[in-house]
Design an enzyme around this catalytic site. Structure first.
Site, PDB file in Angstrom:
ATOM      1  N   TYR A  77      -9.498  19.574  -8.528  1.00 49.29           N
ATOM      2  CA  TYR A  77      -9.342  19.996  -9.923  1.00 49.29           C
ATOM      3  C   TYR A  77      -9.949  18.994 -10.896  1.00 49.29           C
ATOM      4  CZ  TYR A  77      -5.974  23.624  -8.517  1.00 49.29           C
ATOM      5  OH  TYR A  77      -5.371  24.712  -7.953  1.00 49.29           O
ATOM      6  N   LYS A 113      -5.647  19.328   5.430  1.00 47.70           N
ATOM      7  CA  LYS A 113      -6.672  20.021   6.219  1.00 47.70           C
ATOM      8  C   LYS A 113      -7.519  18.940   6.897  1.00 47.70           C
ATOM      9  CE  LYS A 113      -8.837  23.849   7.456  1.00 47.70           C
ATOM     10  NZ  LYS A 113      -8.219  24.855   8.345  1.00 47.70           N
ATOM     11  N   ASP A 136      -3.605  25.980   6.543  1.00 47.12           N
ATOM     12  CA  ASP A 136      -3.664  27.394   6.951  1.00 47.12           C
ATOM     13  C   ASP A 136      -2.426  27.760   7.768  1.00 47.12           C
ATOM     14  OD1 ASP A 136      -4.734  25.611   8.830  1.00 47.12           O
ATOM     15  OD2 ASP A 136      -6.406  26.909   9.422  1.00 47.12           O
ATOM     16  N   ASP A 153      -0.723  24.192  -5.263  1.00 45.37           N
ATOM     17  CA  ASP A 153      -0.815  25.280  -6.237  1.00 45.37           C
ATOM     18  C   ASP A 153      -0.687  26.619  -5.506  1.00 45.37           C
ATOM     19  OD1 ASP A 153      -1.343  26.810  -8.460  1.00 45.37           O
ATOM     20  OD2 ASP A 153      -3.351  26.008  -8.832  1.00 45.37           O
ATOM     21  N   ASP A 201       2.831  29.431  -5.247  1.00 50.83           N
ATOM     22  CA  ASP A 201       2.847  30.851  -5.623  1.00 50.83           C
ATOM     23  C   ASP A 201       3.327  31.694  -4.437  1.00 50.83           C
ATOM     24  OD1 ASP A 201       1.732  30.246  -8.161  1.00 50.83           O
ATOM     25  OD2 ASP A 201       0.472  32.047  -8.118  1.00 50.83           O
TER      26      ASP A 201
HETATM   27  C1  COI Z   1      -3.891  26.960 -14.473  1.00 48.33           C
HETATM   28  C2  COI Z   1      -4.087  25.866 -13.483  1.00 48.33           C
HETATM   29  C3  COI Z   1      -4.743  24.728 -14.179  1.00 48.33           C
HETATM   30  C4  COI Z   1      -2.882  25.337 -12.808  1.00 48.33           C
HETATM   31  C5  COI Z   1      -2.007  26.213 -11.989  1.00 48.33           C
HETATM   32  O1  COI Z   1      -2.287  27.306 -11.547  1.00 48.33           O
HETATM   33  C6  COI Z   1      -0.712  25.632 -11.720  1.00 48.33           C
HETATM   34  O2  COI Z   1      -0.460  24.495 -12.070  1.00 48.33           O
HETATM   35  O3  COI Z   1       0.102  26.326 -11.091  1.00 48.33           O
HETATM   36 MG    MG Z   2      -0.741  27.926 -10.083  1.00 48.63          MG
END
Ligand code: COI
Ligand code: MG
Ligand code: NAI
Length: 347
Positions: A136, A186, A218, A242, A246
């Site tokens: 990032y 990884k 993975d 990240d 999710d």
């Molecule tokens: C929008 C991104 C910079 C960051 C992201 O998806 C997160 O921190 O969960």
């Molecule tokens: Mg995110």
């Protein structure tokens, strides 16, 4: 104690408003608030996603309560002007490197999980995600290959100091929980990950009481849906964390449920739901504010040393859910304000 309120874009203002109502209802002495513009809202108002005035509030604040940034209107701006630079910039400018993303299933929501309820019921994990480095923040750009093809590139790197400090955060979190740390990388392909693994192993010598394992990312994605109960603390880099967080959110029922804290070494923290600005539901009252309300509880606990009101918020969220509060992402029909009402009623 100063709290910076940065609602941001999309559903950000809707969900932060509910968290603020809950904080106000607690009537905690000595809390003051300053609101700042971030993201697309800031770009549209003053031409930059993280204006100096906002950064100044953030630097002076004891804690930041952040909604989300991201606006489809801004997706073709130059990278440094895009809304997402606000959250990346705050993490970097304030040295907020340790992003704690707990995922625990509320019993009433086990049926909302994308997993079988009996698998979801076992989830109680914490993702410790590094947020100051990785791909990032590496050099990036577009160039042309020798064959005349357009090429995009983003450099992934970690230095040993960056890995060492997040490894300590991971081990300390594991020590305070069930004593298990899984480092996700990884290393079978990436040198960045090989260094990550080597340094995590070096740091482990200081934590003989923590059981350290390693897993390729993975496999970790697969194990998170096969048997999430095996995980206590996961420590990983910015990109992998990240994505995995999710994924973990749907394992516990909804992305609208996962709170987070991002800490630097000096107690200052930024608190935000793990999700984004959800432009697809913005302005419709469909956003679940619970992740943001739970982030406010983390803020009280981690940056303001107020664990009693933090416990009260968490208990109120649990009670509201037990009493049947459900936004559309949880299979219900309650709007954002009604979800806030339900938490207030349960306080
Ligand atoms: C929008 C991104 C910079 C960051 C992201 O998806 C997160 O921190 O969960
Ligand atoms: Mg995110
Ligand atoms: N920390 C931040 O500010 C983040 C910002 N973003 C930005 O947000 C924008 C949208 O990104 P997406 O990839 O769509 O991710 P997103 O997390 O905003 O939304 C993904 C899906 O989850 C739903 N969702 C998210 N939060 C919800 C909530 N509280 N209640 C109910 N449903 C919810 C959305 O409606 C959407 O269908 C982009 O501009 C992205 O860059 C994305 C992630 C983090």
């Amino acid at each position: 104690m100063l709290i910076a309120l940065f609602p941001g874009d999309g559903i950000g203002p809707e969900i932060v408003a509910q968290a603020k109502r809950v904080l106000d209802a607690l009537a905690i002495d000595g809390l003051t608030y300053e609101e700042g513009l971030v993201g697309g809202a800031a770009y549209k108002a003053v031409g930059h996603p993280l204006p100096p005035e906002t950064l100044d509030i953030a630097k002076r604040a004891d804690a930041i309560l952040f909604g989300a940034v991201g606006d489809p209107d801004c997706d073709s701006l130059e990278r440094h002007l895009r809304p997402e630079q606000a959250i990346l910039g705050l993490r970097k400018e304030l040295g907020l490197f340790s992003n704690l993303r707990p995922a625990k299933v509320f019993p009433e929501l086990a049926h909302e999980s994308a997993l079988k309820p009996e698998v979801a019921g076992s989830i109680d994990l914490l993702i410790v995600r590094e947020t100051n480095g990785d791909v990032y923040f590496g050099e990036k750009g577009f160039r042309t290959t020798a064959d005349g093809l357009r090429e995009g590139y983003d450099i992934m790197s970690y230095n040993e100091a960056e890995v060492r400090r997040i490894a300590h955060a991971g081990f300390q979190a594991a020590r305070a929980r069930r004593g298990k740390l899984c480092s996700v990388d990884k290393a079978n392909v990436l040198e960045t990950s090989q260094l990550w693994r080597d340094v995590v192993i070096e740091v482990s010598a200081e934590y003989p009481d923590v059981a350290l394992t390693h897993m390729y990312v993975d496999n970790a994605a697969m194990q998170l849906v096969r048997n999430p109960g095996q995980f206590d603390v996961i420590v990983t880099g910015n990109l992998f964390g990240d994505i995995l967080s999710d994924q973990a959110s749907m394992c516990v029922g909804s992305i609208g449920m996962l709170a987070s804290a991002t800490l630097n070494g000096s107690g200052q923290g930024l608190y935000e739901p793990i999700h984004g600005s959800a432009p697809d539901i913005a302005g419709q009252g469909k956003a679940n504010p619970l992740a943001t309300i739970l982030s406010a509880a983390m803020m009280l606990r981690y940056s303001l040393n107020l664990s009693d009101p933090a416990d009260r918020i968490e208990a109120a969220v649990a009670k509201a859910l037990a009493d049947g509060a459900r936004s559309p992402d949880l299979g219900g029909t309650m709007n954002t304000v009604e979800m806030g009402d339900a938490v207030l009623a349960a306080l």
